[in-house]
Write a protein that holds these residues in place. Structure first.
Motif, PDB file in Angstrom:
ATOM      1  N   THR A  18       0.904  -1.149  -0.035  1.00 25.77           N
ATOM      2  CA  THR A  18      -0.080   0.057  -0.036  1.00 25.77           C
ATOM      3  C   THR A  18       0.954   1.268  -0.102  1.00 25.77           C
ATOM      4  OG1 THR A  18      -0.194   0.101   2.398  1.00 25.77           O
ATOM      5  CG2 THR A  18      -1.977  -1.161   1.284  1.00 25.77           C
ATOM      6  N   GLY A  19       2.240   1.067   0.430  1.00 26.47           N
ATOM      7  CA  GLY A  19       2.752   2.280   0.775  1.00 26.47           C
ATOM      8  C   GLY A  19       2.315   3.267   1.791  1.00 26.47           C
ATOM      9  N   GLU A  20       1.576   2.756   2.559  1.00 30.65           N
ATOM     10  CA  GLU A  20       0.858   3.497   3.682  1.00 30.65           C
ATOM     11  C   GLU A  20       1.381   3.074   5.008  1.00 30.65           C
ATOM     12  OE1 GLU A  20      -3.146   3.185   3.416  1.00 30.65           O
ATOM     13  OE2 GLU A  20      -3.169   4.330   1.316  1.00 30.65           O
ATOM     14  N   THR A  21       1.270   3.855   6.129  1.00 31.34           N
ATOM     15  CA  THR A  21       1.658   3.468   7.393  1.00 31.34           C
ATOM     16  C   THR A  21       0.577   3.993   8.481  1.00 31.34           C
ATOM     17  OG1 THR A  21       3.302   5.647   7.805  1.00 31.34           O
ATOM     18  CG2 THR A  21       4.260   3.586   7.056  1.00 31.34           C
ATOM     19  N   PHE A  22       0.944   3.647   9.894  1.00 32.63           N
ATOM     20  CA  PHE A  22       0.055   4.234  10.779  1.00 32.63           C
ATOM     21  C   PHE A  22       1.035   4.657  11.881  1.00 32.63           C
ATOM     22  CE2 PHE A  22      -0.044  -0.418  11.457  1.00 32.63           C
ATOM     23  CZ  PHE A  22       0.239  -0.870  12.882  1.00 32.63           C
ATOM     24  N   ASP A  23       0.592   5.595  12.555  1.00 35.14           N
ATOM     25  CA  ASP A  23       1.354   5.901  13.881  1.00 35.14           C
ATOM     26  C   ASP A  23       1.049   4.983  15.170  1.00 35.14           C
ATOM     27  OD1 ASP A  23       2.499   7.889  12.217  1.00 35.14           O
ATOM     28  OD2 ASP A  23       1.352   9.435  13.088  1.00 35.14           O
ATOM     29  N   ASN A  24       2.293   4.910  16.125  1.00 35.34           N
ATOM     30  CA  ASN A  24       1.909   4.189  17.144  1.00 35.34           C
ATOM     31  C   ASN A  24       2.372   5.232  18.120  1.00 35.34           C
ATOM     32  OD1 ASN A  24       1.889   2.280  19.142  1.00 35.34           O
ATOM     33  ND2 ASN A  24       3.944   1.360  18.712  1.00 35.34           N
ATOM     34  N   THR A  30       0.754  10.787  24.602  1.00 33.68           N
ATOM     35  CA  THR A  30       0.215  10.746  23.172  1.00 33.68           C
ATOM     36  C   THR A  30       1.167  11.722  22.235  1.00 33.68           C
ATOM     37  OG1 THR A  30      -1.665  12.328  23.388  1.00 33.68           O
ATOM     38  CG2 THR A  30      -2.014   9.909  23.645  1.00 33.68           C
ATOM     39  N   ASP A  31       2.100  12.551  23.022  1.00 32.00           N
ATOM     40  CA  ASP A  31       2.896  13.220  22.285  1.00 32.00           C
ATOM     41  C   ASP A  31       4.104  12.392  21.861  1.00 32.00           C
ATOM     42  OD1 ASP A  31       1.380  15.632  22.257  1.00 32.00           O
ATOM     43  OD2 ASP A  31       2.385  16.076  23.862  1.00 32.00           O
ATOM     44  N   ALA A 326      -4.806   1.553  27.362  1.00 38.81           N
ATOM     45  CA  ALA A 326      -3.860   1.454  26.140  1.00 38.81           C
ATOM     46  C   ALA A 326      -4.256   2.342  25.170  1.00 38.81           C
ATOM     47  CB  ALA A 326      -3.786  -0.001  25.958  1.00 38.81           C
ATOM     48  N   SER A 327      -5.465   2.815  25.132  1.00 37.82           N
ATOM     49  CA  SER A 327      -6.008   3.912  24.022  1.00 37.82           C
ATOM     50  C   SER A 327      -7.008   4.525  24.425  1.00 37.82           C
ATOM     51  CB  SER A 327      -6.489   2.768  22.784  1.00 37.82           C
ATOM     52  OG  SER A 327      -7.596   2.210  23.336  1.00 37.82           O
ATOM     53  N   ARG A 328      -7.681   5.452  23.583  1.00 46.02           N
ATOM     54  CA  ARG A 328      -8.649   6.396  23.909  1.00 46.02           C
ATOM     55  C   ARG A 328      -9.924   5.555  23.740  1.00 46.02           C
ATOM     56  NH1 ARG A 328      -9.838  11.939  24.241  1.00 46.02           N
ATOM     57  NH2 ARG A 328     -12.103  12.072  24.858  1.00 46.02           N
ATOM     58  N   ASP A 329     -10.093   4.609  23.046  1.00 41.75           N
ATOM     59  CA  ASP A 329     -11.241   3.701  22.965  1.00 41.75           C
ATOM     60  C   ASP A 329     -11.369   3.255  24.261  1.00 41.75           C
ATOM     61  OD1 ASP A 329     -11.673   4.813  20.261  1.00 41.75           O
ATOM     62  OD2 ASP A 329     -11.086   3.030  19.261  1.00 41.75           O
ATOM     63  N   GLU A 330     -10.538   2.397  24.823  1.00 43.84           N
ATOM     64  CA  GLU A 330     -10.568   1.688  25.973  1.00 43.84           C
ATOM     65  C   GLU A 330     -10.861   2.647  27.152  1.00 43.84           C
ATOM     66  OE1 GLU A 330     -10.462  -1.786  26.123  1.00 43.84           O
ATOM     67  OE2 GLU A 330      -9.992  -1.832  24.079  1.00 43.84           O
ATOM     68  N   LEU A 331     -10.368   3.681  27.122  1.00 39.30           N
ATOM     69  CA  LEU A 331     -10.689   4.951  28.230  1.00 39.30           C
ATOM     70  C   LEU A 331     -12.148   5.107  28.166  1.00 39.30           C
ATOM     71  CD1 LEU A 331     -10.043   6.836  30.629  1.00 39.30           C
ATOM     72  CD2 LEU A 331      -9.250   8.389  28.750  1.00 39.30           C
ATOM     73  N   ASP A 332     -12.450   5.477  26.995  1.00 36.57           N
ATOM     74  CA  ASP A 332     -13.897   6.044  26.754  1.00 36.57           C
ATOM     75  C   ASP A 332     -14.950   4.832  27.269  1.00 36.57           C
ATOM     76  OD1 ASP A 332     -13.211   8.416  25.752  1.00 36.57           O
ATOM     77  OD2 ASP A 332     -13.471   8.093  23.927  1.00 36.57           O
ATOM     78  N   GLY A 359       0.578  16.066  33.629  1.00 33.31           N
ATOM     79  CA  GLY A 359       0.952  15.289  32.501  1.00 33.31           C
ATOM     80  C   GLY A 359      -0.287  14.328  32.115  1.00 33.31           C
ATOM     81  N   TYR A 360      -1.285  14.246  33.066  1.00 28.97           N
ATOM     82  CA  TYR A 360      -2.562  13.435  32.783  1.00 28.97           C
ATOM     83  C   TYR A 360      -3.071  13.926  31.453  1.00 28.97           C
ATOM     84  CZ  TYR A 360      -2.156  11.675  37.462  1.00 28.97           C
ATOM     85  OH  TYR A 360      -1.808  10.979  38.743  1.00 28.97           O
ATOM     86  N   ASP A 361      -3.207  14.982  30.884  1.00 29.46           N
ATOM     87  CA  ASP A 361      -3.783  15.673  29.940  1.00 29.46           C
ATOM     88  C   ASP A 361      -3.518  15.009  28.785  1.00 29.46           C
ATOM     89  OD1 ASP A 361      -5.452  17.264  31.328  1.00 29.46           O
ATOM     90  OD2 ASP A 361      -4.115  19.158  30.751  1.00 29.46           O
ATOM     91  N   ASP A 362      -2.247  14.372  28.568  1.00 23.48           N
ATOM     92  CA  ASP A 362      -1.811  13.749  27.346  1.00 23.48           C
ATOM     93  C   ASP A 362      -1.597  12.426  27.436  1.00 23.48           C
ATOM     94  OD1 ASP A 362      -1.028  16.349  26.382  1.00 23.48           O
ATOM     95  OD2 ASP A 362       0.848  16.268  27.688  1.00 23.48           O
ATOM     96  N   GLY A 363      -2.230  11.812  28.321  1.00 19.18           N
ATOM     97  CA  GLY A 363      -2.526  10.226  28.353  1.00 19.18           C
ATOM     98  C   GLY A 363      -4.053   9.763  28.646  1.00 19.18           C
ATOM     99  N   TYR A 364      -4.021   8.521  28.833  1.00 14.43           N
ATOM    100  CA  TYR A 364      -5.424   7.922  29.047  1.00 14.43           C
ATOM    101  C   TYR A 364      -5.632   7.130  30.337  1.00 14.43           C
ATOM    102  CZ  TYR A 364      -5.095   8.042  23.930  1.00 14.43           C
ATOM    103  OH  TYR A 364      -4.806   8.379  22.761  1.00 14.43           O
ATOM    104  N   TYR A 365      -5.802   8.325  31.424  1.00 12.51           N
ATOM    105  CA  TYR A 365      -5.872   7.978  32.842  1.00 12.51           C
ATOM    106  C   TYR A 365      -6.940   8.011  33.493  1.00 12.51           C
ATOM    107  CZ  TYR A 365      -0.553   8.684  32.192  1.00 12.51           C
ATOM    108  OH  TYR A 365       0.724   8.726  31.930  1.00 12.51           O
TER     109      TYR A 365
END
Length: 483
Positions: A18-24, A30-31, A326-332, A359-365
């Motif tokens: 595909t020539g495509e990638t995704f970010d981890n 999340t920064d 582990a992710s925003r979806d899991e937190l939500d 530091g909590y603003d940038d993570g899924y706590y």
């Protein structure tokens, strides 16, 4: 500069068609961009399967002790890189360093275990009815196995699928979860460095619909092992069994811990808290329900609330008591269930809020949550919540506890805390689960015994770990030899 990582197909690191990638990104911050990974297509998955098909016969013909040597060297390489892998896992998945270190060590031990097992592989000799005859069995590999793994134990679960598959002579196509491709890639690096022949193991990253769809339906895939949600697992099973593939599924649960009046209450609180809040509640064996006898209910609730409120939360690499989701979806999802529990009439005694500021603003706590006054028919008492949310349900007797424990669609792990041997034995006999524990937390597994569930927690076909895993990856052939 952010590094871009590749698939591993037929012994080569390659880019997706595909020539495509995704970010981890790190769930702690999340920064922090860990890397970019291949967004693979069906074509890439097919190439991985074809490479495995080409390599399968030669690997099956490799003497089992030599296969075991590769696994042993892999174990050594993992051990040599343990500190690095621990930090990687913590950054990528969010586990505390202690939790991540324990998981990496489990992977080390699994490869060592199956390295030794490979030397003893064989069949069984039986007594024939006729004279001048030998009667025995041999165990043959299935061929090509597709392994689809989750993000919550991103090196241990791949290890306990890959190691027995390779030990028994199968070729592998491995699709890790898209949330945790880096620790999985590190595992593949160790297998490559250990001398695994080209094509025997292939690693492909990307979406389940693109890559996973090929792995469950390709005509040259002989078996599929999947760990993940019940919804996806049901789809995997239906797809894979259309052409009679061998399938192994391990899925969700709603694990109970029963606390009886005879229990040491301090011990009971520690056991339930560890099972409910360890690894941020993100374990298929996590304690989701505490079924507590009414004679000790109020005191237990007070103590478990105190324990939950003492938990220190922060980035996994800071090694506090609990890391992020582990992710925003899991937190939500966790936050939605907390809201649902209050709407259903349960009493939220503590926690359940997303942490913010600093530091909590940038993570899924999220704060660990404890609900009291929970009724067994409430959704928070019946549906899997993959987060640190504990529902405390009052019971009046052991009969009551067993009925409530079993009255859900899942059946993976369950525990009872008691000093009464009769209660313990009866609970073990009547609990509808694959793993029953006495005076132990619902989480935590030995690697040399079978693991799996019943009802909606499993396909109820083959167990994982120990000798049971070897059974899944092999097919017996019976030999009659007259002389």
């Amino acid at each position: 500069m952010t590094q871009t990582y590749q698939n591993y197909i037929d012994g080569e690191w390659t880019e997706a068609t595909t020539g495509e990638t995704f970010d981890n990104r790190s769930p702690s911050n999340t920064d922090e961009l860990i890397g970019r990974y291949q967004r693979s297509s069906e074509e890439d998955a097919v190439a991985a399967v074809e490479a495995a098909v080409t390599a399968a016969d030669a690997w099956a013909d490799t003497p089992a002790p030599e296969r075991g040597r590769v696994l042993e060297d892999t174990s050594r390489l993992l051990a040599d890189r343990k500190d690095e892998l621990t930090e990687t896992l913590s950054r990528e998945e969010g586990k505390t360093l202690d939790e991540a270190s324990g998981e990496v060590q489990r992977a080390v031990d699994i490869f060592q275990y199956y390295a030794a097992k490979a030397r003893d592989l064989g069949g069984r000799v039986k007594s024939p009815s006729a004279s001048d005859q030998n009667l025995y069995t041999v165990e043959e590999p299935l061929g090509v196995t597709a392994l689809i793994t989750p993000w919550n134990y991103p090196i241990a679960i791949p290890a306990w699928k890959i190691a027995p598959a390779l030990a028994t002579g199968n070729a592998v196509v491995f699709k890790p979860a898209s949330l945790t491709p880096e620790i999985a890639r590190n595992l593949v690096e160790c297998l490559d460095e250990a001398g695994l022949p080209d094509g025997v193991l292939n690693y492909v990253t990307g979406s389940g619909s693109e890559v996973g769809g090929v792995l469950t339906t390709h005509e040259n895939v002989d078996a599929v092992s999947f760990t993940g949600s019940a919804k996806v697992g049901d789809h995997v099973y239906q797809s894979a069994t259309e052409d009679q593939k061998r399938v192994q599924l391990e899925m969700g649960s709603k694990n109970p811990a029963v606390v009886m009046p005879s229990a040491d209450l301090d011990e009971a609180v520690d056991i339930v808290a560890a099972g409910a809040f360890g690894v941020t509640g993100q374990a298929c064996t996590a304690t989701s329900r505490a079924l507590v006898h009414e004679r000790v209910y109020d005191e237990f609730v007070d103590r478990i609330v105190d324990q939950a409120e003492e938990i220190e939360i922060g980035p996994g690499t800071e090694n506090l008591d609990m890391g992020p989701h582990a992710s925003r979806d899991e937190l939500d999802s966790t936050l939605e269930y907390v809201s649902l529990g209050s709407d259903e009439g349960a009493t939220l005694l503590t926690g359940g809020e997303r942490l913010d500021g600093g530091g909590y603003d940038d993570g899924y706590y999220v704060e660990p949550a404890v609900f009291a006054d929970v009724e067994p028919e409430m959704r928070i008492a019946r549906e899997e919540i993959f987060g640190p949310v504990l529902s405390v349900i009052p019971i009046s007797s052991l009969d009551d506890a067993i009925e409530i424990a079993n009255d859900v669609d899942f059946g993976l792990s369950a525990s009872i805390v008691t000093s009464d041997l009769r209660e313990a034995n009866r609970f073990v006999e009547e609990a509808e689960v694959g793993v029953a524990k006495v005076n132990e937390k619902t989480t935590g597994l030995e690697l040399h015994v079978p693991f799996g569930g019943v009802k909606g927690s499993s396909s109820e076909t083959f167990r994982e770990q120990g000798d049971a895993a070897l059974d899944f990856y092999t097919l017996p052939k019976t030999v009659y030899m007259s002389y």
